[in-house]
Design an enzyme around this catalytic site. Structure first.
Site, short mmCIF file in Angstrom:
data_model
loop_
_atom_site.label_atom_id
_atom_site.label_comp_id
_atom_site.label_asym_id
_atom_site.label_seq_id
_atom_site.Cartn_x
_atom_site.Cartn_y
_atom_site.Cartn_z
N TYR A 4 5.75 110.86 -104.94
CA TYR A 4 4.63 111.20 -103.94
C TYR A 4 5.12 112.17 -103.18
CZ TYR A 4 2.28 107.17 -106.10
OH TYR A 4 1.63 106.60 -106.61
N HIS A 28 -7.96 104.14 -103.62
CA HIS A 28 -6.56 104.08 -103.87
C HIS A 28 -5.81 104.83 -102.81
CE1 HIS A 28 -7.76 103.61 -108.42
NE2 HIS A 28 -8.14 102.74 -107.61
N GLY A 39 -15.29 113.12 -113.18
CA GLY A 39 -14.01 113.32 -113.33
C GLY A 39 -12.94 112.08 -113.62
N LEU A 55 -15.11 116.03 -118.28
CA LEU A 55 -15.11 116.98 -119.32
C LEU A 55 -15.22 116.49 -120.60
CD1 LEU A 55 -13.88 119.89 -119.50
CD2 LEU A 55 -11.27 118.77 -119.92
N ALA A 84 -16.04 120.13 -114.19
CA ALA A 84 -16.83 119.79 -113.10
C ALA A 84 -17.14 120.86 -112.34
CB ALA A 84 -15.99 118.81 -112.14
C1 BV8 Z 1 -6.32 95.40 -108.87
C2 BV8 Z 1 -2.20 105.35 -107.24
C3 BV8 Z 1 -6.52 93.16 -108.14
C4 BV8 Z 1 -2.22 106.46 -106.38
C5 BV8 Z 1 -3.62 104.30 -109.17
C6 BV8 Z 1 -6.59 94.63 -117.60
C7 BV8 Z 1 -7.96 94.78 -117.47
C8 BV8 Z 1 -8.47 95.08 -116.43
C9 BV8 Z 1 -7.77 95.51 -115.33
C10 BV8 Z 1 -6.51 95.35 -115.49
C11 BV8 Z 1 -5.75 94.84 -116.76
N1 BV8 Z 1 -4.48 94.79 -116.37
C12 BV8 Z 1 -4.22 95.41 -115.33
C13 BV8 Z 1 -5.41 95.47 -114.73
C14 BV8 Z 1 -5.43 95.90 -113.22
C15 BV8 Z 1 -5.29 97.30 -112.92
C16 BV8 Z 1 -5.67 98.17 -114.28
O1 BV8 Z 1 -6.95 98.64 -114.16
N2 BV8 Z 1 -4.98 98.69 -115.12
C17 BV8 Z 1 -5.33 99.23 -116.06
C18 BV8 Z 1 -4.37 100.41 -116.40
C19 BV8 Z 1 -5.75 98.42 -117.18
N3 BV8 Z 1 -5.78 97.76 -111.77
C20 BV8 Z 1 -4.98 97.60 -110.78
O2 BV8 Z 1 -3.94 96.95 -110.57
C21 BV8 Z 1 -5.80 97.97 -109.26
N4 BV8 Z 1 -5.87 96.63 -108.46
O3 BV8 Z 1 -6.81 95.43 -109.98
O4 BV8 Z 1 -5.97 94.66 -108.05
C22 BV8 Z 1 -5.95 92.29 -107.43
C23 BV8 Z 1 -6.59 91.24 -107.08
C24 BV8 Z 1 -6.12 90.25 -106.31
C25 BV8 Z 1 -4.82 90.54 -105.47
C26 BV8 Z 1 -4.35 91.88 -105.69
C27 BV8 Z 1 -4.72 92.71 -106.53
C28 BV8 Z 1 -5.28 99.13 -108.76
C29 BV8 Z 1 -5.65 100.27 -109.54
C30 BV8 Z 1 -4.99 101.46 -108.61
C31 BV8 Z 1 -3.83 102.20 -109.03
N5 BV8 Z 1 -3.30 103.11 -108.66
N6 BV8 Z 1 -3.06 105.41 -108.35
C32 BV8 Z 1 -1.80 107.70 -107.11
O5 BV8 Z 1 -0.74 107.70 -107.72
O6 BV8 Z 1 -2.79 108.46 -107.09
S1 BV8 Z 1 -4.61 104.61 -110.24
C33 BV8 Z 1 -4.60 106.14 -111.03
O7 BV8 Z 1 -5.40 106.22 -112.22
C34 BV8 Z 1 -5.19 107.05 -110.02
O8 BV8 Z 1 -5.32 106.49 -108.75
C35 BV8 Z 1 -6.51 107.10 -110.71
O9 BV8 Z 1 -7.26 106.72 -109.90
C36 BV8 Z 1 -6.61 106.24 -111.80
C37 BV8 Z 1 -7.62 106.63 -112.91
O10 BV8 Z 1 -7.16 108.11 -113.25
P1 BV8 Z 1 -8.42 109.34 -113.29
O11 BV8 Z 1 -8.79 109.59 -111.89
O12 BV8 Z 1 -9.61 108.68 -114.01
O13 BV8 Z 1 -7.53 110.27 -113.85
P2 BV8 Z 1 -7.29 110.35 -115.44
O14 BV8 Z 1 -6.28 111.50 -115.56
O15 BV8 Z 1 -7.10 109.08 -115.97
O16 BV8 Z 1 -8.90 111.00 -116.27
C38 BV8 Z 1 -9.03 112.25 -115.64
C39 BV8 Z 1 -10.44 112.43 -116.15
O17 BV8 Z 1 -10.82 113.76 -115.97
C40 BV8 Z 1 -10.57 112.54 -117.82
O18 BV8 Z 1 -11.46 111.78 -118.17
C41 BV8 Z 1 -10.47 114.07 -118.22
O19 BV8 Z 1 -11.44 114.17 -119.42
C42 BV8 Z 1 -11.32 114.45 -116.89
N7 BV8 Z 1 -11.23 115.74 -116.78
C43 BV8 Z 1 -10.09 116.61 -116.61
N8 BV8 Z 1 -10.30 117.87 -116.41
C44 BV8 Z 1 -11.50 117.92 -115.77
C45 BV8 Z 1 -12.16 116.74 -115.87
N9 BV8 Z 1 -13.44 116.45 -115.67
C46 BV8 Z 1 -14.33 117.36 -115.16
N10 BV8 Z 1 -13.66 118.54 -115.00
C47 BV8 Z 1 -12.58 118.89 -115.29
N11 BV8 Z 1 -12.14 120.14 -115.06
#
Ligand code: BV8
Length: 232
Positions: A53, A109, A175, A202, A219
């Site tokens: 971080y 987040h 995004g 994207l 975007a």
């Molecule tokens: C919670 C920290 C509950 C900060 C992050 C099974 C099913 C459902 C849920 C779960 C499960 N197992 C576990 C869970 C819960 C879990 C989860 O969802 N896991 C996933 C992996 C399955 N979620 C959690 O734990 C959340 N909390 O559920 O709490 C709870 C209930 C009671 C009590 C307590 C708790 C917490 C989730 C937050 C985790 N922290 N980050 C940091 O380090 O930044 S997550 C991390 O990934 C980021 O924060 C980000 O927000 C998140 C998603 O990523 P994206 O932003 O989408 O980025 P990514 O790279 O994935 O995608 C980029 C996209 O942009 C792509 O599609 C690409 O094509 C596109 N792109 C690229 N370039 C461009 C573009 N688009 C346009 N223009 C461009 N130029």
């Protein structure tokens, strides 16, 4: 009166030079989620998590908002002045929306430029490193952690987010890969309550089939185009 909720993810900051998570050369390429984005990882190896971080916080010095951030700020200014509602719900921990001029932004987040004291729970704006264990300016304990939501932690502002989704006429997702919950579920929640839904990404996200409409491209091009269309 129109109510718009806009969810943004790492993709909106990609053209500013902020790495996404799951693209090639993404953040998760260099690190495992379990190494750097869970409370357990922080407890086991605080040095590794702080380094992850601290590096991302330092990198914010060298990036600028891009035309997508600027277009959303223009949308907010124009529509709010006309009595409508615009809310940006961002999964991003950068401050590019604010630097572009958006003011109605919820960081579900957390934020890189904020430190959370694990001892007293107070938050302090923070732009430098945390690895060396600085004292909390409020309680004095050397317990400052990144003010971000790790996997397994409850995202911030969920009540305000769901209240906005309940009333939304339009839900736009920009995004994000649709890989992380609860953010990835917002589109279904909003559609079930009558919102029209649009994906600007994207490439098709994991939840693209839930959207009424999806446009694919950078975007920096799609968002200004969409804002111009909406405001015309
Ligand atoms: C919670 C920290 C509950 C900060 C992050 C099974 C099913 C459902 C849920 C779960 C499960 N197992 C576990 C869970 C819960 C879990 C989860 O969802 N896991 C996933 C992996 C399955 N979620 C959690 O734990 C959340 N909390 O559920 O709490 C709870 C209930 C009671 C009590 C307590 C708790 C917490 C989730 C937050 C985790 N922290 N980050 C940091 O380090 O930044 S997550 C991390 O990934 C980021 O924060 C980000 O927000 C998140 C998603 O990523 P994206 O932003 O989408 O980025 P990514 O790279 O994935 O995608 C980029 C996209 O942009 C792509 O599609 C690409 O094509 C596109 N792109 C690229 N370039 C461009 C573009 N688009 C346009 N223009 C461009 N130029």
């Amino acid at each position: 009166m129109t109510k718009i909720v806009i969810l943004t993810g790492a993709g909106i900051s990609a053209e500013s030079g902020v790495p996404t998570f799951r693209d090639a050369n993404g953040l998760w390429e260099g690190y495992e989620v379990d190494e750097v984005a869970t409370p357990r990882a922080f407890h086991a190896r605080p040095d590794v998590v702080h380094a992850f971080y601290d590096a991302r916080r330092a990198a914010l010095e060298g990036v600028e908002p891009n035309p997508a951030h600027a277009a959303l700020a223009r949308l907010e200014r124009t529509l709010v002045d006309a009595g409508h509602h615009v809310l940006v719900v961002t999964q991003n921990v950068d401050d590019l929306h604010e630097r572009a001029g958006s003011s109605r932004v919820l960081h579900m987040h957390g934020q890189l430029r904020s430190a959370l004291c694990a001892a007293c729970g107070e938050r302090t704006p923070w732009t430098s490193a945390l690895a060396h264990g600085p004292k909390c300016p409020v309680c004095g304990a050397p317990e400052l952690r990144p003010d971000v939501v790790w996997f397994g932690e409850m995202p911030y502002e969920m009540d305000r987010i769901f209240a906005a989704l309940d009333e939304a006429d339009l839900f736009v997702s920009i995004g994000t890969s649709g890989a992380v919950y609860p953010a990835a579920g917002f589109v279904q929640y909003a559609a079930a309550r009558g919102a029209r839904t649009l994906e600007l990404n994207l490439e098709p996200s994991e939840g693209t089939h839930w959207f009424h409409e999806a446009r694919h491209g950078p975007a920096g091009l799609l968002v200004p185009e969409w804002v111009d269309q909406l405001l015309s």
